[in-house]
Design an enzyme around this catalytic site. Structure first.
Site, short mmCIF file in Angstrom:
data_model
loop_
_atom_site.label_atom_id
_atom_site.label_comp_id
_atom_site.label_asym_id
_atom_site.label_seq_id
_atom_site.Cartn_x
_atom_site.Cartn_y
_atom_site.Cartn_z
CB SER A 92 -6.83 31.79 -31.34
OG SER A 92 -6.09 31.79 -30.15
CE LYS A 94 -6.39 28.37 -28.79
NZ LYS A 94 -5.71 27.25 -29.48
CE LYS A 126 -3.31 31.11 -27.64
NZ LYS A 126 -2.69 29.78 -27.78
CG ASP A 179 -4.44 27.23 -25.72
OD1 ASP A 179 -3.95 26.42 -24.89
OD2 ASP A 179 -3.91 27.48 -26.82
CD GLU A 200 -5.54 24.38 -27.44
OE1 GLU A 200 -6.47 25.17 -27.69
OE2 GLU A 200 -4.51 24.32 -28.12
CG ASP A 260 -1.35 22.65 -28.67
OD1 ASP A 260 -0.51 22.11 -29.41
OD2 ASP A 260 -1.55 23.88 -28.71
CE LYS A 317 -1.08 24.64 -32.18
NZ LYS A 317 -0.54 25.20 -30.93
N GLY A 373 -3.12 26.11 -35.00
CA GLY A 373 -2.34 27.00 -35.85
C GLY A 373 -1.11 27.51 -35.13
MG MG Z 1 -2.76 25.52 -27.80
#
Ligand code: MG
Length: 383
Positions: free
Chosen positions: A146, A172, A174, A199, A224, A249, A273, A301
């Site tokens: 990520s 991934k 952000k 995400d 996400e 999530d 998670k 995570g």
């Molecule tokens: Mg997330």
């Protein structure tokens, strides 16, 4: 299976400097904070768990402060002296406390670890014991990496190139409003074929649907949690407008939340998670639902230390976890970590699961004590 009786529980608030800071749509923390729980049985076996709460109530309403309070005053007393014949009994022992999933997870994880050690099982064997026979651990987890919000697309591409060269095969990124379509476009121009996902950490609203549709052009594995952190309904209105699968999530806290999301069509992928859903017992129920509905599943995570990550890695090695997980090698997070040996990236973007009893890694008490000292010296909460 041999039962365990809980003799004592120690709590350790810790501060861990990150190798690389992670900027998300809700900001950046100065270091990774957490609360470790060490639970010792009458037989002298110690199990470890981690409440991955942060300093600020950003990802979750829980903080290091609330975790310590709720663990000390309510959750630990509910387990002390109890004889536990299966770790799946823990949620009902803790049920007098509403909410606080991260704190509950730390104790439940410590029980799973102690129970597995008492019975000579690895964590993945302890989990698989509650699933049909074909769900035994693969011995490794498929993992990705990520990448936080960077100042420019070029800077992001530099990091992606480095991660691909290290051997990660799922990237991934952000995103947040103003840092999304251009980013996806820029990355796809350089890397048309990599496994890429975004995400949003709840940074958008349903009014952004037309804008988010533009992301369909970039062959994304998923987007996400685009909408509200507690929302399922509006995601069910957004998903039919997008070709890109939505992965939930933040808003899935229980098996029932997932059942609702599936019934409404709010997501096509789940990021689980274990801490967010109060622990591995609820995680196993969610796992069963995903298998039943053939819902692609991966493990997220919370920048866990080796304590939390080793158990998540064991869960991620179960075959119903079908997509790469946000569990990277140790050198991506901490140097050194609290546990030994470090997790290293293997071939085909995998990490091997420890095979020893329980979490299968050694918790280095000297490093835990240093991390506690760091937390105390940081003087985070002043009021
Ligand atoms: Mg997330």
């Amino acid at each position: 299976m041999k039962a365990i009786t809980v003799r004592s529980i120690e709590l350790y608030p810790i501060a861990m400097p990150l190798v690389e800071k992670l900027r998300t749509s809700f900001g950046e923390e100065p270091f990774k904070a957490a609360v470790l729980a060490a639970l010792t049985t009458e037989d002298g076996i110690t199990g470890w768990g981690e409440s991955s709460a942060e300093i600020n109530p950003g990802y979750s309403y829980e903080t290091v402060g609330t975790s310590l309070h709720v663990l000390r005053e309510f959750l630990s007393p509910a387990l002390l002296g109890k004889t536990i014949t299966s770790p799946t009994e823990v949620p009902s022992l803790l049920s007098a406390v509403r909410g606080h999933p991260l704190a509950k997870h730390s104790l439940e994880a410590a029980v799973w670890d102690a129970f597995a050690k008492a019975n000579g099982l690895s964590m993945s064997e302890a989990f698989a014991a509650h699933l049909p026979a074909e769900h035994r651990s693969r011995g490794f987890a498929n993992v990705g990496v990520s990448i936080g919000i960077q100042p420019t697309v070029e800077a992001t591409l530099d990091i992606i190139t480095r991660r691909l060269n290290q051997g990660y095969n799922r990237i991934k990124l952000k995103i947040k409003p103003g840092w999304d379509v251009q980013l996806a476009k820029g990355v796809r121009e350089r890397y048309p074929d990599i496994m890429l996902m975004l995400d949003a950490n709840s940074a958008y609203t349903l009014a952004d649907a037309d804008h988010l549709k533009q992301l369909d052009a970039y062959n994304l594995l998923m987007i996400e949690q685009p909408l509200g952190y507690n929302d399922i309904y509006e995601h069910s209105k957004l998903q039919p407008q997008l070709q890109t699968p939505i992965c939930l999530d933040e808003s899935i806290h229980s098996a029932n939340d997932l059942r609702l999301a599936l019934e409404l069509g709010a997501c096509r992928i789940l990021n689980l998670k274990p801490a967010r859903v109060s622990g591995y017992t609820e995680s196993l129920e969610i796992y069963r639902i995903c298998v039943e509905h053939q819902l692609p599943l991966w493990i997220g995570g919370l920048l866990e230390t080796g304590v939390g990550r080793s158990a998540n890695l064991a869960f991620a090695s179960l075959p119903g976890v079908t997509l790469p997980c946000d569990i990277s090698a140790t050198d991506r997070y901490y140097n050194p970590d609290l546990t030994e040996p470090p997790f290293v990236l293997g071939k085909n973007s995998t990490i091997d699961v420890p095979t020893g009893p329980g979490i299968g890694v050694e918790v280095r008490m000297d490093r835990v004590q240093e991390a506690v000292k760091r937390w105390n010296e940081a003087g985070v909460y002043q009021h």
